[in-house]
Design an enzyme around this catalytic site. Structure first.
Site, PDB file in Angstrom:
ATOM      1  CB  CYS A   2      25.567  41.234  39.874  1.00  0.00           C
ATOM      2  SG  CYS A   2      25.453  41.962  41.504  1.00  0.00           S
ATOM      3  NE  ARG A  27      31.758  39.775  36.090  1.00  0.00           N
ATOM      4  CZ  ARG A  27      31.863  40.369  34.910  1.00  0.00           C
ATOM      5  NH1 ARG A  27      32.158  39.673  33.861  1.00  0.00           N
ATOM      6  NH2 ARG A  27      31.692  41.662  34.783  1.00  0.00           N
ATOM      7  CD1 TRP A  75      30.596  39.961  45.460  1.00  0.00           C
ATOM      8  CD2 TRP A  75      30.265  42.166  45.359  1.00  0.00           C
ATOM      9  NE1 TRP A  75      31.622  40.574  46.138  1.00  0.00           N
ATOM     10  CE2 TRP A  75      31.455  41.920  46.099  1.00  0.00           C
ATOM     11  CE3 TRP A  75      29.869  43.500  45.178  1.00  0.00           C
ATOM     12  CZ2 TRP A  75      32.238  42.949  46.639  1.00  0.00           C
ATOM     13  CZ3 TRP A  75      30.642  44.514  45.710  1.00  0.00           C
ATOM     14  CH2 TRP A  75      31.805  44.234  46.432  1.00  0.00           C
ATOM     15  CG  ASN A  99      24.580  42.643  36.761  1.00  0.00           C
ATOM     16  OD1 ASN A  99      23.933  42.032  37.596  1.00  0.00           O
ATOM     17  ND2 ASN A  99      25.328  42.052  35.848  1.00  0.00           N
ATOM     18  N   GLY A 100      24.668  46.622  38.825  1.00  0.00           N
ATOM     19  CA  GLY A 100      25.058  48.035  38.922  1.00  0.00           C
ATOM     20  C   GLY A 100      24.425  48.699  40.131  1.00  0.00           C
ATOM     21  CD  GLU A 483      49.265  40.615  42.247  1.00  0.00           C
ATOM     22  OE1 GLU A 483      48.760  41.694  42.596  1.00  0.00           O
ATOM     23  OE2 GLU A 483      48.584  39.631  41.895  1.00  0.00           O
ATOM     24  CE  LYS A 487      46.217  37.341  43.413  1.00  0.00           C
ATOM     25  NZ  LYS A 487      46.356  38.459  42.565  1.00  0.00           N
ATOM     26  CD  GLU A 490      43.170  39.241  45.481  1.00  0.00           C
ATOM     27  OE1 GLU A 490      42.441  39.945  44.786  1.00  0.00           O
ATOM     28  OE2 GLU A 490      44.151  38.623  45.002  1.00  0.00           O
ATOM     29  CG  HIS A 506      62.763  54.051  57.824  1.00  0.00           C
ATOM     30  ND1 HIS A 506      63.546  54.918  58.563  1.00  0.00           N
ATOM     31  CD2 HIS A 506      63.439  53.826  56.671  1.00  0.00           C
ATOM     32  CE1 HIS A 506      64.638  55.219  57.873  1.00  0.00           C
ATOM     33  NE2 HIS A 506      64.591  54.554  56.709  1.00  0.00           N
ATOM     34  CE  LYS A 605      38.953  37.521  37.139  1.00  0.00           C
ATOM     35  NZ  LYS A 605      40.305  37.473  37.722  1.00  0.00           N
TER      36      LYS A 605
HETATM   37  C1  G6P Z   1      38.732  43.110  41.712  1.00  0.00           C
HETATM   38  C2  G6P Z   1      39.331  41.729  41.484  1.00  0.00           C
HETATM   39  C3  G6P Z   1      40.854  41.838  41.367  1.00  0.00           C
HETATM   40  C4  G6P Z   1      41.230  42.838  40.263  1.00  0.00           C
HETATM   41  C5  G6P Z   1      40.564  44.196  40.504  1.00  0.00           C
HETATM   42  C6  G6P Z   1      40.739  45.111  39.290  1.00  0.00           C
HETATM   43  O1  G6P Z   1      39.093  43.577  42.954  1.00  0.00           O
HETATM   44  O2  G6P Z   1      38.997  40.867  42.538  1.00  0.00           O
HETATM   45  O3  G6P Z   1      41.397  40.578  41.042  1.00  0.00           O
HETATM   46  O4  G6P Z   1      42.615  42.995  40.237  1.00  0.00           O
HETATM   47  O5  G6P Z   1      39.159  44.031  40.693  1.00  0.00           O
HETATM   48  O6  G6P Z   1      40.070  44.542  38.208  1.00  0.00           O
HETATM   49  P1  G6P Z   1      40.391  44.790  36.690  1.00  0.00           P
HETATM   50  O7  G6P Z   1      39.414  43.925  35.963  1.00  0.00           O
HETATM   51  O8  G6P Z   1      40.159  46.253  36.447  1.00  0.00           O
HETATM   52  O9  G6P Z   1      41.804  44.398  36.454  1.00  0.00           O
END
Ligand code: G6P
Length: 610
Positions: A2, A27, A75, A99-100, A483, A487, A490, A506, A605
């Site tokens: 947000c 955000r 969001w 926000n929150g 990772e 990606k 996502e 396994h 984000k």
């Molecule tokens: C969200 C974002 C990710 C990020 C994660 C942790 O899920 O979409 O890209 O890795 O938060 O965020 P941070 O800001 O704590 O690295």
């Protein structure tokens, strides 16, 4: 998650608010809204589901004109994305954005309903609006009513409100969700992130936890929870002008992938001398602290968690210090044992991830020797609440899928490992020089990967119609495979899993068929021969392989096996290096699939709620 923008000015603020929202869209982006008040106390109020552009289209031609306003991009947490759930929320005499999460909203809602308030949305935010209205009936004074309101709220909030009858005053509170005030000439602003305001000011005042501020066009007053007037520093932003523009790139994610050589250079700057690590660049007291460290506990979420997993290999193999890595949302809710002389490291791009922050707060009560954050946002909650911080210098990261924040976290972690190894005499000068010199050449080496962009784009065509992908790695390349899978999930919405290649037999071998591409991260190192056998296991079962290796390896293209050979690099920095082709692969798959690369569905984000 947000985004909030607010402005109080002598000029029309609608475009400032909409422009700010666009900057914050990364955000949260499922709905947005704006409320603007003019001097005659006439309110313009619009909300719309979808991206901020939809709101801009709606507002266009409506002749909105007013000097005081608040705006929000959402969001969804409480209540689906819909017009009625979008912010601002109005009660009789007030407009509010938030926000929150208000944790006690049900109890408050009950109370307000019995006082005669009608709820129009499913959000927790609406209780703030009605509560503020309720207390305004009692005290007739916005500041007093706002203090009473805030005292009743439990949970995390960054909130801004105005009174419909009182143009030219905004009131805001910060508790668990960031709020920054932007200072202009005869105008002032509020936002949840300074990025929203870079077009109108570069002077900022960051509110601290518990602060409440009243903002007029020519005056800013900040108070603590008890109403005592307090001062906050004014800081000149050093964010680059182009931080929030895509420039020649199609997406922020693409830009951020290609910015990695510079981001790594910036992260290394001032932290090494010749080929030595500068221990004191971590903290003036770092030598004393690191000498005592017997155990490292890393806490993080998402991509940051994956960089922690990679660092575990380094802490134990290089610095000979035991290291555990845990997801923040697990760590915070279990009984854990704090080992003697443990250093807690939180990793975070944003420094605002709610679970990571809560885990840090908990750890502070549980006897850790010291708490440290590796973070990309100076002044963020995590940075402020840790004993000390070691900043990644990735620059603003806007793409929701993290790229340069990950690789710069790895650089900081490797510097930390080297520093601990050095002060505890676990590495000799030769090893220290090997690590630092290989970090220094890394930006150039990553640059050379970009020459393979076309080849990677070519093979990405094979993935775009698939529903699953398997990523394999061994040792510290296993977290890099995790990772890589994250990606792909996502941004391309393809289900992807990562396995330690030795674990194939396994279970996952049962899944191998021509419909599931298998990506292997296969640099030549001491596990190379083992990995080759794992690859044979896949081949023998008709799997289609994509092997990312280096020029020293013996792999060649053959039926069902495509090989990308990158220039060989030092095995210590190779995990950082091999991350980049994985990012390019998922980016190209997403391009073909036509997904919203920078703002993938359902994701945010910075996740500032639990
Ligand atoms: C969200 C974002 C990710 C990020 C994660 C942790 O899920 O979409 O890209 O890795 O938060 O965020 P941070 O800001 O704590 O690295």
């Amino acid at each position: 998650m947000c985004g909030i923008v607010g402005a109080v000015s002598q000029r029309n603020v609608i475009n400032i608010l909409l422009d700010g929202l666009k900057k914050l869209e990364y955000r949260g982006y499922d709905s947005s809204g704006v409320a603007v008040l003019n001097k005659n106390k006439e309110l313009s109020f619009y909300r719309k589901v979808g991206k901020v552009q939809e709101l801009s289209n709606l507002v266009e031609n409506k002749n909105v004109d007013g000097g005081t306003g608040i705006a929000h991009t959402r969001w969804a947490t409480h209540g689906e994305p819909s017009e009625k759930n979008a912010h601002p929320h109005l009660s009789n005499k007030v407009a509010v954005v938030h926000n929150g999460i208000i944790e006690n909203y049900e109890e408050l809602k009950h109370e307000l309903i019995s006082s005669g308030y009608n709820f129009k949305s499913e959000t927790d935010t609406e209780v703030i609006a009605h509560l503020l209205d309720f207390y305004l009936n009692e005290s007739k004074n916005l500041r007093e009513a706002f203090f009473k309101t805030v005292k009743r709220l439990k949970g995390a909030y960054g909130t801004v409100a105005f009174e419909l009858n009182n143009p030219e005053v905004l009131i805001t509170a910060r508790s668990g969700s960031p709020i920054v005030i932007g200072l202009g000439y005869d105008e002032n602003f509020i936002a949840s992130d300074q990025l929203a305001l870079l077009n109108v000011t570069r002077k900022f005042m960051f509110l601290e936890e518990g602060d409440i501020a009243e903002i007029k066009y020519n005056e800013i007053s900040v108070f603590d929870v008890n109403g005592k007037s307090i001062e906050r520093d004014i800081i000149e932003s050093n964010l680059k002008e182009n931080a929030t523009v895509k420039g020649q790139y199609k997406h922020f994610m693409e830009k951020e992938i290609f910015e990695q050589p510079q981001a790594i250079l910036d992260t290394l700057a001032g932290r090494t001398l010749d080929n030595d690590v500068l221990v004191e660049s971590i903290h003036y007291d770092a030598k004393e602290i690191l000498e005592k460290v017997e155990h490292v506990q890393i806490i993080a979420c998402g991509t940051s968690f994956n960089s922690g997993l990679t660092a575990k290999y380094w802490f134990e193999s290089i610095a000979k210090v035991s290291c555990d890595v845990e997801i923040a949302s697990e760590f915070r809710y279990r009984d854990f044992v704090t080992r003697p002389n443990s250093l807690l490291i939180t990793l975070s791009q944003s420094g605002e991830t709610a679970d990571t922050l809560a885990a840090l707060k908990l750890a502070k009560e549980k006897g850790f020797m010291a708490t440290m954050s590796i973070c990309n946002v100076a002044g963020s909650s995590l940075v402020r609440e840790s004993d000390f911080s070691f900043m990644t210098k990735a620059g603003v990261e806007i793409g929701v899928a993290s790229t340069k924040a990950f690789t710069t976290q790895l650089v900081c972690l490797l510097l930390m490992v080297t520093a601990i190894g050095k002060v505890k005499c676990k590495i000799n000068t030769e090893k220290e020089h090997e690590i630092i010199s290989s970090l220094k050449v890394l930006p150039k080496q990553i640059q050379s990967i970009f020459k393979f962009d076309k080849d990677i784009a070519e093979i990405s065509k094979d993935f775009s119609d698939k529903h699953h992908t398997l990523f394999l790695g061994r040792g510290e390349f296993y977290p890099i495979a995790i990772e890589a899978a994250l990606k792909l999930k996502e941004i391309s919405y393809i289900h992807a899993e990562a396995y330690a290649a030795g674990e194939l037999k396994h279970g996952p071998l049962a899944l191998i068929d021509e419909d599931m591409p298998v990506v292997v991260i296969a640099p030549t190192n001491e596990l190379f021969e083992k990995l080759k056998s794992n690859i044979e296991e896949v081949k023998a079962r008709g799997g289609k392989l994509y092997v990312f290796t280096d020029t020293e390896s013996t792999f060649t293209d053959e039926e069902n096996t495509k090989v990308i050979k990158l220039p060989a690099v030092n095995h210590i920095t190779a995990p950082i290096y091999f991350t980049v082709p994985m990012q390019l692969l998922s980016y190209h798959v997403a391009l073909i699939k036509g997904t919203d690369v920078d703002q993938p569905r359902n994701l945010a984000k910075a996740v500032t709620v639990e």
